[in-house]
Structures are given as structure tokens and as C-alpha cells.
Design an enzyme around this catalytic site. Sequence first.
Site, PDB file in Angstrom:
ATOM      1  N   HIS A 109       0.816  -1.212   0.000  1.00 39.44           N
ATOM      2  CA  HIS A 109       0.000   0.000   0.000  1.00 39.44           C
ATOM      3  C   HIS A 109       0.854   1.268   0.000  1.00 39.44           C
ATOM      4  O   HIS A 109       0.337   2.365   0.224  1.00 39.44           O
ATOM      5  CB  HIS A 109      -0.942   0.005   1.210  1.00 39.44           C
ATOM      6  CG  HIS A 109      -2.226   0.727   0.967  1.00 39.44           C
ATOM      7  ND1 HIS A 109      -3.252   0.191   0.222  1.00 39.44           N
ATOM      8  CD2 HIS A 109      -2.665   1.944   1.355  1.00 39.44           C
ATOM      9  CE1 HIS A 109      -4.261   1.036   0.174  1.00 39.44           C
ATOM     10  NE2 HIS A 109      -3.929   2.126   0.847  1.00 39.44           N
ATOM     11  N   ASP A 170      -7.627   4.297   8.756  1.00 42.60           N
ATOM     12  CA  ASP A 170      -8.956   4.231   8.136  1.00 42.60           C
ATOM     13  C   ASP A 170      -9.138   2.955   7.316  1.00 42.60           C
ATOM     14  O   ASP A 170     -10.266   2.508   7.103  1.00 42.60           O
ATOM     15  CB  ASP A 170      -9.184   5.445   7.234  1.00 42.60           C
ATOM     16  CG  ASP A 170      -9.397   6.722   8.030  1.00 42.60           C
ATOM     17  OD1 ASP A 170      -9.820   6.631   9.199  1.00 42.60           O
ATOM     18  OD2 ASP A 170      -9.131   7.814   7.497  1.00 42.60           O
ATOM     19  N   GLU A 281     -13.329  12.861  12.829  1.00 42.90           N
ATOM     20  CA  GLU A 281     -12.668  13.175  11.570  1.00 42.90           C
ATOM     21  C   GLU A 281     -13.510  14.208  10.834  1.00 42.90           C
ATOM     22  O   GLU A 281     -14.599  14.576  11.269  1.00 42.90           O
ATOM     23  CB  GLU A 281     -12.476  11.924  10.691  1.00 42.90           C
ATOM     24  CG  GLU A 281     -11.314  11.049  11.126  1.00 42.90           C
ATOM     25  CD  GLU A 281     -10.861  10.076  10.050  1.00 42.90           C
ATOM     26  OE1 GLU A 281     -11.264  10.234   8.876  1.00 42.90           O
ATOM     27  OE2 GLU A 281     -10.095   9.143  10.379  1.00 42.90           O
TER      28      GLU A 281
END
Length: 530
Positions: A109, A170, A281
Site C-alpha cells: 500500500h 482508516d 474526523e
Amino acid sequence: MRYQPVSFLRERNILSIRSFLILILTCITIKFNLGFSGTLSSLQTLPLNGHFSFDEIHHAARDFGNRYRYLPLAVLHPKSVSDIAITINHVWQMGPGSELTVAARGHGHSLQGQAQAHRGVVINMESFRGPQMQVHPGKNPYVDVSGGELWINILHESMKYGLAPKSWTDYLHLTVGGTLSNAGISGQAFRHGPQISNVHQLEVVTGKGDVLNCSEKQNADLFHGVLGGLGQFGIITRAQISLEPAPKMVKWIRVLYSDFSAFTRDQEHLISAENRFDYVEGFVIINRTGLLNNWRSSFNPEDPVQASQFESDGRTLFCLELTKHFNSDKIDMINKEIENLLSELSYISSTLFMSEVSYIEFLDRVHGSEVKLRSKGLWEVPHPWLNLLVPRSKIHNFAQEVFGNILTDTSNGPILVYPVNKSKWDNRTSIVLPDEDVFYLVAFLSSAVPSSTGTDGLEHILTQNRRILDFCEAAEIGVKQYLPHYTTQKEWQAHFGPRWEIFMQRKSAYDPLAILAPGQKIFQKAISIL
């Protein structure tokens, strides 16, 4: 006596020099090919439980950023810590005469080729799961887990004991070693700090191939260096992660603001309040019409009549996203707490949307979007992300220019904006933060259409990113990049500032040949050609 013409002598000298250069280059090429062949042979003879791949290596030259591709020489699929240690020690023993480097790759990632190793060895950490994951309940619960384990698997296993890690990212389909090498930030960071603030102990393989256990009391310098250390000092092969009692359910709330000052004032209030939400958030919505009609289907408006009358009209809006954890037997008390907390906020009253989901469903929320994007062929596209940590005192200057002038819409991906408390971060780790007690994470999570030359194309998004960074520098905003990417050591030195010296000292101590994490482009391995 007859003399040769000057032109003839000059031509003969040129031919001699050319022949000499060809000879030198030929020798270097022969030496390189012999070295290449010898390197392959030496790797093949290592006594491993796992194995090397020399042919199926192309996947290790790709990552989520999908912009940089550096082909390795080999991919190691380790089955034990000793496989990793033997490999790194072998490269260490080869000394500066070898150009071989080593990079640990988790779930791939990374954004800028950080987990790649050009003509080096990539260690596939997902092959290495080590001893079985162990959850230790009790007064101070923790989970003992492999560095190659995915956070989603840790969630499912720890939930069997009614426990879960305190801090998250997240997206949960990432490896433990990968996120701990950066920081690991999400909406819980204002309460618990990042993931690197919730680690008891690590097992690390250094750039010399030494396997060391480290914690605040044992090999503390290595422990703090590796956390947020961008893979520069060692590969995390095992970690003990702090746990807490896990709720079963989550009240998931979204409200909208048209005024940035009210939006940030409420966010800062919520991260400092005593009785507070469990997750805070926010994100930005620029030039989007018909917003509520396209709102996430799992959210229901608190007042459907009022909500139907709301018109976004392409205005720049700011969404505050909140959660409150609960178990079913406490539902009435939780509803009252939420009502009281919301009464202190200044959002647009008609835009209160709420949903009730399981704790696992909330934490794994991004995965559903991934599945949809993959089905449409929109997941494996370039992701020119830009993640910034912005000091609280400059967030309004930043927003005015970036959200008001530089960005024209948010159709290329979400833009996150939320504050965190610096007191929850350990300044002994390698992570670099702004010099203020509260700072904001601002994340531009763009996806580019590969063939486009328009506003959704890669070049346009990269140009926007450069404009944002140029503005920050010119206006002296004092930002620090999260998941940083620089191409020169001078830029890295500016990034670390006064902490550069200790970063270099740690590199010298734990990876003196600069074998590890070459894709970060912080240090370059010194190659001897003698």
C-alpha cells in the site's frame, strides 16, 4: 625527418582513448555480470525455511501509488524470523562491494515506491506470519502478533475476547510492520495517539541481520527509532499491541458546515472535551451539487423534511464525522450523551445524519468501497496522495488558499481534515511533527484516470499537489509531510530539521551500509567498485 600531421596524431589519440574507454566499460560489464550471477548463486545457497523467487517478481515492483516500478532481483518469501535475519546478514557480509539492498513489503500500500528495491531483495512480509497470533487478556491486555499480519485479522481475533486495539488507520488491510513504520493515524488519534503510541514491545531485524527485542526498557533507542522510522533501522517482525474493551455497536454521525471557522472550532472543542465522542474526523466537499440525494445510503437524516430542503448549490462544505461506541443495554444513556454533545456544536441543523452499525463494520468501512472500485477497474490506478500535518495556528490560512483557490472540486477523491493532540504522540519516536500542541491532518486522497489529460488526470493532480506545497513553503505554513516522499537528502534533512542528526546516528548504528528501505531515497548505499 618527417613528422605526422597534427590531425593524424589527434585522430590516433582519440582512437586510443576510445579503445581504452571501451576496454574499461567491458571490464565493468563483465564484472557486473559476474557479480550478478554470483549474487543469484549466493542467495540460492542460503539455508532458509522459506524460499526466494527469481522469476515471479513483477508484483514486487508495484504498489498502491501505481506510479513507480522498480524491479527487484529477487523476492524472499520467509517462513521464519531467521529467514529474514539470514538474508540481511548475508547482504551485510557482502559489504560495500555489493549494490544489493533490502526492502520489506507488506500489503503493497506504499505510494511512491517506498517498499521497492531496484535490483535488490524484496521481503514479502505477508508470507511471514510467524507464531500464531496470541491475545493476552487481563488488566493490561495486548496482542502478540507478526509484523506481516493484517490489522483486519487482528480485529477479528481480538474481538473474540471482547477486546480490540485502541488506535487504527482508516483502512485495515495493511500490515502491522507497515503502519508502525509510519505512524498509523485515524479518528481515534486525538484520544489514544497514533498506532505507534500503543506498542509495548517489538522484535526487529536490523540492517546487520541482528534479531533484537526492544521496548521502552530494552534497546530503547532502537524501539523509538523503528516506530515511525520509515523502515530505515530495521524490519519489524513481531509486535505487542495494546488492547482495550471493544464495543459491539457504533453510532455513526455526519453533520455539515458551510463555515470553516465553525467547523474547526467544533472539532477542536471535541478533541479537548471530557465527555466526548470516540472518533473525530472531517472532510471537505468542493463544488458538489445534489449532495444529500447522493449521501451514503446507510445514513438517515434526523429530520427528513428539513434535510430535503437543504441545497448544497456547489458551495464548499465541511463534513464533521463522529462516532459514539455503545452496547445495546446502554442505548438510552448513549442517545442522551450524543444529544448533549451535539447541542454544543454549530453545524447546519438540517444536515444531521446518523447510522447505527457494528463496531467491525465501522472500522472496516473502506473495504466496501475497495470492493466496488475493484469491480469497476478503478482500484489499481495511480494514487498521487498528499498527506500533510498542518499547525493549528495556520490551518485557516491554509484552507483559505487551498480550498478557496487551488482546488476547484473534490471529485478525484476525499480530502480529510481533522485535528489531533500532540500530547498523545511520543517525541522520542522518529515521526516528525509540527511545533504546536494541536495540528491537523490534511489528506488529499486522489485517484487519477490513467489515460486522462483533464482535471482527473495524473499530471493535473500532481500539479495541484505542487501548488499546495509551493504555497505552504512561500507562506511559511510550517507543514510536515506524513508518509513523506523526497528525492534528495537535502530535502530529507529539511524535513527532519533538528532531528536529522539523531536520525543519522540511528542509521549508522543499526544499518551502517544503508541496506534497508532504499525506496525511501533517504540514504544511498555506498558502492565500492574496487
